[in-house]
Design an enzyme around this catalytic site. Sequence first.
Site, mmCIF file in Angstrom:
data_model
loop_
_atom_site.group_PDB
_atom_site.id
_atom_site.type_symbol
_atom_site.label_atom_id
_atom_site.label_comp_id
_atom_site.label_asym_id
_atom_site.label_seq_id
_atom_site.Cartn_x
_atom_site.Cartn_y
_atom_site.Cartn_z
ATOM 1 N N ALA A 65 0.858 -1.183 0.000
ATOM 2 C CA ALA A 65 0.000 0.000 0.000
ATOM 3 C C ALA A 65 0.899 1.239 0.000
ATOM 4 O O ALA A 65 2.025 1.189 0.501
ATOM 5 C CB ALA A 65 -0.890 -0.024 1.228
ATOM 6 N N GLY A 108 0.693 -5.119 0.916
ATOM 7 C CA GLY A 108 -0.540 -5.242 0.130
ATOM 8 C C GLY A 108 -0.312 -5.872 -1.243
ATOM 9 O O GLY A 108 -1.209 -6.514 -1.792
ATOM 10 N N GLU A 111 -0.270 -9.422 -0.591
ATOM 11 C CA GLU A 111 -1.640 -9.815 -0.243
ATOM 12 C C GLU A 111 -2.518 -9.920 -1.492
ATOM 13 O O GLU A 111 -3.377 -10.794 -1.589
ATOM 14 C CB GLU A 111 -2.226 -8.818 0.767
ATOM 15 C CG GLU A 111 -1.524 -8.942 2.127
ATOM 16 C CD GLU A 111 -1.950 -7.873 3.116
ATOM 17 O OE1 GLU A 111 -1.608 -6.695 2.888
ATOM 18 O OE2 GLU A 111 -2.635 -8.199 4.101
ATOM 19 N N GLU A 131 4.813 -5.103 7.054
ATOM 20 C CA GLU A 131 4.013 -4.059 7.722
ATOM 21 C C GLU A 131 4.474 -3.773 9.143
ATOM 22 O O GLU A 131 4.477 -2.623 9.592
ATOM 23 C CB GLU A 131 2.524 -4.457 7.734
ATOM 24 C CG GLU A 131 1.825 -4.290 6.381
ATOM 25 C CD GLU A 131 1.885 -5.531 5.498
ATOM 26 O OE1 GLU A 131 2.757 -6.396 5.726
ATOM 27 O OE2 GLU A 131 1.066 -5.619 4.564
HETATM 28 N N1 CAA Z 1 4.557 3.264 -0.732
HETATM 29 C C1 CAA Z 1 4.955 4.430 -1.306
HETATM 30 N N2 CAA Z 1 6.070 4.578 -2.020
HETATM 31 C C2 CAA Z 1 6.851 3.486 -2.158
HETATM 32 C C3 CAA Z 1 6.524 2.243 -1.599
HETATM 33 C C4 CAA Z 1 5.300 2.163 -0.859
HETATM 34 N N3 CAA Z 1 4.873 1.004 -0.330
HETATM 35 N N4 CAA Z 1 7.492 1.349 -1.896
HETATM 36 C C5 CAA Z 1 8.402 2.011 -2.634
HETATM 37 N N5 CAA Z 1 8.014 3.306 -2.788
HETATM 38 C C6 CAA Z 1 8.709 4.367 -3.509
HETATM 39 C C7 CAA Z 1 9.882 4.912 -2.699
HETATM 40 O O1 CAA Z 1 9.431 5.851 -1.750
HETATM 41 C C8 CAA Z 1 10.727 5.511 -3.800
HETATM 42 O O2 CAA Z 1 10.155 6.749 -4.154
HETATM 43 P P1 CAA Z 1 11.127 8.060 -4.343
HETATM 44 O O3 CAA Z 1 12.001 7.691 -5.518
HETATM 45 O O4 CAA Z 1 10.159 9.148 -4.633
HETATM 46 O O5 CAA Z 1 11.879 8.185 -3.071
HETATM 47 C C9 CAA Z 1 10.505 4.559 -4.984
HETATM 48 O O6 CAA Z 1 9.293 3.835 -4.693
HETATM 49 C C10 CAA Z 1 11.608 3.530 -5.147
HETATM 50 O O7 CAA Z 1 11.782 2.884 -3.895
HETATM 51 P P2 CAA Z 1 13.204 2.749 -3.154
HETATM 52 O O8 CAA Z 1 14.056 3.921 -3.481
HETATM 53 O O9 CAA Z 1 12.940 2.464 -1.715
HETATM 54 O O10 CAA Z 1 13.762 1.462 -3.912
HETATM 55 P P3 CAA Z 1 14.777 0.359 -3.354
HETATM 56 O O11 CAA Z 1 15.075 -0.520 -4.528
HETATM 57 O O12 CAA Z 1 15.884 0.979 -2.609
HETATM 58 O O13 CAA Z 1 13.922 -0.479 -2.268
HETATM 59 C C11 CAA Z 1 11.974 -1.672 -1.472
HETATM 60 C C12 CAA Z 1 12.818 -1.236 -2.683
HETATM 61 C C13 CAA Z 1 12.741 -2.663 -0.607
HETATM 62 C C14 CAA Z 1 10.732 -2.356 -2.039
HETATM 63 C C15 CAA Z 1 11.570 -0.439 -0.630
HETATM 64 O O14 CAA Z 1 11.024 0.542 -1.504
HETATM 65 C C16 CAA Z 1 10.544 -0.709 0.421
HETATM 66 O O15 CAA Z 1 10.861 -1.274 1.465
HETATM 67 N N6 CAA Z 1 9.236 -0.305 0.198
HETATM 68 C C17 CAA Z 1 8.209 -0.343 1.161
HETATM 69 C C18 CAA Z 1 7.696 -1.748 1.380
HETATM 70 C C19 CAA Z 1 6.624 -1.764 2.463
HETATM 71 O O16 CAA Z 1 6.851 -1.484 3.610
HETATM 72 N N7 CAA Z 1 5.400 -2.204 2.050
HETATM 73 C C20 CAA Z 1 4.292 -2.385 2.953
HETATM 74 C C21 CAA Z 1 3.377 -1.221 2.890
HETATM 75 S S1 CAA Z 1 2.134 -1.297 4.129
HETATM 76 C C22 CAA Z 1 0.868 -2.211 3.483
HETATM 77 O O17 CAA Z 1 0.970 -2.755 2.401
HETATM 78 C C23 CAA Z 1 -0.392 -2.280 4.329
HETATM 79 C C24 CAA Z 1 -1.387 -3.330 3.961
HETATM 80 O O18 CAA Z 1 -1.359 -4.437 4.445
HETATM 81 C C25 CAA Z 1 -2.474 -3.040 3.021
#
Ligand code: CAA
Length: 257
Positions: A65, A108, A111, A131
């Site tokens: 998400a 998500g 999921e 999460e």
């Molecule tokens: N939401 C918003 N933006 C996201 C995102 C997310 N879940 N995942 C990645 N992005 C964005 C980053 O902010 C970044 O944007 P900017 O260039 O503007 O800074 C861009 O995508 C590229 O990401 P990274 O620079 O972080 O890329 P990376 O290769 O270094 O890392 C990654 C990749 C490991 C996937 C890392 O992006 C990450 O950990 N993302 C978040 C994962 C996460 O925590 N997901 C769970 C969300 S909560 C949820 O899903 C709730 C639910 O149950 C419904």
Amino acid sequence: MVFENIITEVKGKVGIITLNRPKALNALNSALISELNAALNAYEADPNIGAIILTGNEKAFAAGADIREMKDKTFDEVTSKNFLHDWDHINTITKPIIAAVSGFALGGGFEYALLSDIIIASETAKFSLPETTIGVIPGLGGTQRLAQAIGKSKAMEMILTGRMIDSSEAERAGIVARVVPTEKLQEEALVLATKIASLSQPVIKAAKKAVLSAYEMPMAQGAVNERTLFHSMFKLHDQKEGMAAFLEKRPPKFENR
Ligand code: CAA
């Protein structure tokens, strides 16, 4: 329909939905979800579509998400608007859905793959429910579906730590049906979806419904449900045709009725 966050494409009898927010690794926001729901509804209503593929790009299926969109939401807001209530609309789709996963399937995004009927993964696919590492828990059924898919201990380990697993571990754990080379993922997903879509739609829908009842009902009730669905197949032209074609040693001509 014109979409900004997804791309839709029809190949033969297969409807493809490609998540398309590459700059945010296909993070799922409310705009994307309403487009996804509209595309799913359109394929569900289209009699020419027999199977659906949900996919992303090579780097990400979906990284969860959208954290930017969620960050400032208040408790009152998420409860009064029942945040995520329309995110599992995919559950209402009766046609089979194949998730073709390459790169990150996180939170998500994972999921959504678990909400699909079959997951096929590329060698570079990575799965995690991270999460807890950002101060929440999975909210789209991940705690339930992952535990059902891989058992309590491994699901607990993944959810309580946020550990990411690769496609081989996901295959060993029974999360994915098959792992294929990254460059072959879309082709293999299409072959699989085309095979399913070549069969009788009412039969395939009944088979999907029967398998899902294993997750939704106690075994005894699920078995009764299966038998009722099995009996109902004998109302179909396609049951007569399928069995006649077998005995006449020819390919069946299914008419979806
Ligand atoms: N939401 C918003 N933006 C996201 C995102 C997310 N879940 N995942 C990645 N992005 C964005 C980053 O902010 C970044 O944007 P900017 O260039 O503007 O800074 C861009 O995508 C590229 O990401 P990274 O620079 O972080 O890329 P990376 O290769 O270094 O890392 C990654 C990749 C490991 C996937 C890392 O992006 C990450 O950990 N993302 C978040 C994962 C996460 O925590 N997901 C769970 C969300 S909560 C949820 O899903 C709730 C639910 O149950 C419904």
